[in-house]
Scaffold this active site. Structure first.
Site, PDB file in Angstrom:
ATOM      1  N   ASP A  94       2.583   1.968   3.205  1.00 38.12           N
ATOM      2  CA  ASP A  94       3.506   0.961   3.767  1.00 38.12           C
ATOM      3  C   ASP A  94       4.946   1.344   3.462  1.00 38.12           C
ATOM      4  OD1 ASP A  94       1.261  -0.608   4.315  1.00 38.12           O
ATOM      5  OD2 ASP A  94       1.484  -1.791   2.478  1.00 38.12           O
ATOM      6  N   HIS A 134       0.878  -1.170   0.000  1.00 39.33           N
ATOM      7  CA  HIS A 134       0.000   0.000   0.000  1.00 39.33           C
ATOM      8  C   HIS A 134       0.920   1.226   0.000  1.00 39.33           C
ATOM      9  CE1 HIS A 134      -2.233  -3.051   2.371  1.00 39.33           C
ATOM     10  NE2 HIS A 134      -3.324  -2.534   1.857  1.00 39.33           N
TER      11      HIS A 134
HETATM   12  C1  XUL Z   1      -7.368  -6.639   4.294  1.00 40.21           C
HETATM   13  C2  XUL Z   1      -6.568  -7.026   3.129  1.00 40.21           C
HETATM   14  C3  XUL Z   1      -5.718  -5.973   2.532  1.00 40.21           C
HETATM   15  C4  XUL Z   1      -5.646  -6.035   1.051  1.00 40.21           C
HETATM   16  C5  XUL Z   1      -4.948  -4.872   0.422  1.00 40.21           C
HETATM   17  O1  XUL Z   1      -8.166  -7.629   4.789  1.00 40.21           O
HETATM   18  O2  XUL Z   1      -6.592  -8.154   2.719  1.00 40.21           O
HETATM   19  O3  XUL Z   1      -4.460  -6.040   3.102  1.00 40.21           O
HETATM   20  O4  XUL Z   1      -5.031  -7.200   0.629  1.00 40.21           O
HETATM   21  O5  XUL Z   1      -5.468  -3.676   0.815  1.00 40.21           O
END
Ligand code: XUL
Ligand code: CO
Length: 442
Positions: free
Chosen positions: A104, A101
């Site tokens: 991150d 993300h």
């Molecule tokens: C949350 C989840 C996230 C997604 C990306 O449950 O799985 O980490 O993979 O936003």
């Protein structure tokens, strides 16, 4: 270059009889299965957030593992140390991809998005510089549209147009990073795209606005040269009571309604399937029959707990059935991203390696067993025979869509009573799976 995991050697394949905790027992990257190597079948990815950021904090307690990597947290120096630690980690495991993300990889400046964007430019330059020549690249990027308090009522589904624009701005940057890093995909996980109560919710507008953000992303992405897949990652609930991308069937229906189904596919997470009351295999089958298999978030849940535990996959039955679906669908387009974390008390760097080793081995064994199931052929033959009444006569006409209601009724009148449709033979089939799973050929 500083070594962050000096006690951990390069993890090698040693075979099923190895008792070395820091070796693969089943993942043998160059071994060929059904004409492709294991590493081609299983493009594994490291999730930045669990591996390099999460420190064991949960709802009831603070962190149990220090991931400062020797520098001051929430600084650019720390962001760079995470890149270096992540690359060392991936190299030691032979992992070729990573996912992240936006927040991150750099600390977010919560008072000015422009500062965050400059930091993202700097860190992506650094990632490119450090991964050059390593064969490591980005599987997918995504944006955190759920953590900041501005997203408390949703991102694209927020009641606030200002908040919508912030989400759009993050997605724009996320796509630019995907292009810069050569990512295969861009993921939308709608963590806050849902509701807590219908009493305050305009569901129609919220869903339309989500589709609008998807459309904007598609148009902008293609304009700047993003050639990869857009993925939706369905999740039924958590953090919201209800999330609009409830499961694969719901998300696929949504994409079709808004004409987005040609460029979007699914990123199926095993634990999210559990939260929707489905199996991992079910979600993949729904994708397979709709040509929507995109990527996988590899983990597993605990049905006794009922929340998103994001555990490393260790259940071979589940990975076998998942790989069975994927192999039959022609393989994965994206990869297997370990959206998985060690249990809070597993609080050493060595545990992170154990997590990836068991996860990679569990998918490797699943791949081996799924290929054996396919080669065994009994399940396929059984299913083909079970539906053989649709291969000729009235059944064939029904299948082709040329039979009418009157014709079917006339047929029924003529035969007066159908023969038994035949036993489903579930127990026999389950026995076949067990005999393949526990054969010694792996
Ligand atoms: C949350 C989840 C996230 C997604 C990306 O449950 O799985 O980490 O993979 O936003
Ligand atoms: Co996920």
């Amino acid at each position: 270059m500083k070594e962050f995991f000096p006690d951990i050697p390069k993890i090698e394949y040693e075979g099923r009889d190895s008792v070395n905790p820091l070796a693969f027992k089943y993942y043998d990257p160059k071994r060929k299965i059904l004409g492709k190597t294991m590493e081609e079948h299983l493009p594994f990815a490291m999730a930045w957030w669990h591996n390099l950021c999460a420190n064991g904090v949960d709802m009831f307690g603070s962190g149990t593992i220090d991931k400062s990597f020797g520098v001051e947290p929430r600084t650019m120096e720390h962001a760079k140390a995470k890149v270096d630690a992540g690359i060392e980690f991936m190299k030691k495991l032979g992992i070729k991809y990573y996912c992240f993300h936006d927040v991150d990889i750099v600390p977010e400046d919560t008072s000015d998005i422009n500062i965050t964007n400059l930091r993202l430019d700097e860190i992506t330059d650094y990632i490119l510089e450090r991964t050059e020549g390593t064969g490591i690249s980005c599987l997918w990027t995504t944006c955190n549209l759920f953590g900041n308090p501005r997203y408390m009522n949703g991102a694209a589904s927020s009641n606030s147009a200002d908040v919508f624009c912030f989400a759009a701005a993050q997605v724009k940057k996320g796509l630019e990073m995907a292009v810069k890093l050569g990512a295969k995909g861009y993921v939308f996980w709608g963590g806050r795209e849902g509701y807590e109560t219908l009493l305050n919710t305009d569901m129609k507008l919220e869903e339309e606005n989500i589709a609008t953000l998807f459309r904007m992303a598609r148009d902008y992405g293609r304009e700047i040269g993003f050639a990869g897949d857009f993925y939706i990652e369905p999740k039924a609930k958590e953090p919201m009571k209800h999330q609009y991308d409830f499961d694969a069937a719901t998300a696929i229906g949504f994409l079709r309604k808004y004409g987005l189904d040609t460029e979007f596919r699914m990123n199926i997470e095993a634990n999210h399937a559990t939260l929707a009351g489905h199996t991992f295999q079910h979600e993949l089958r729904v994708c397979a029959v709709n040509n929507m298999i995109g990527s996988v978030d590899a983990n597993q849940g605990d049905t006794l707990l009922g929340w998103d535990t994001d555990m490393f996959p260790s259940n071979v039955y589940d990975t076998t059935m998942a790989m069975y679906e994927i192999l039959k669908a022609g393989g994965i387009r994206g990869g297997f991203n370990f959206d998985s974390k060690c249990r809070r008390p597993s609080n050493t760097f060595e545990d992170m390696f154990h997590g990836y080793i068991v996860g990679m081995d569990t998918f490797a064994l699943g791949l081996i067993k799924a290929a054996e199931l396919i080669e065994d052929g009994r399940i396929d033959r059984f299913i083909k025979k079970r539906y053989e009444s649709f291969e000729s006569g009235i059944g064939q006409k029904i299948r082709e869509g040329s039979a009418t209601l009157e014709e079917c009724a006339e047929y029924a009148a003529k035969i007066k009573k159908p023969a038994s449709p035949g036993s489903g033979r579930q127990e026999y089939l389950e026995g076949i799976v067990n005999s393949v799973l526990f054969s010694s050929n792996s």
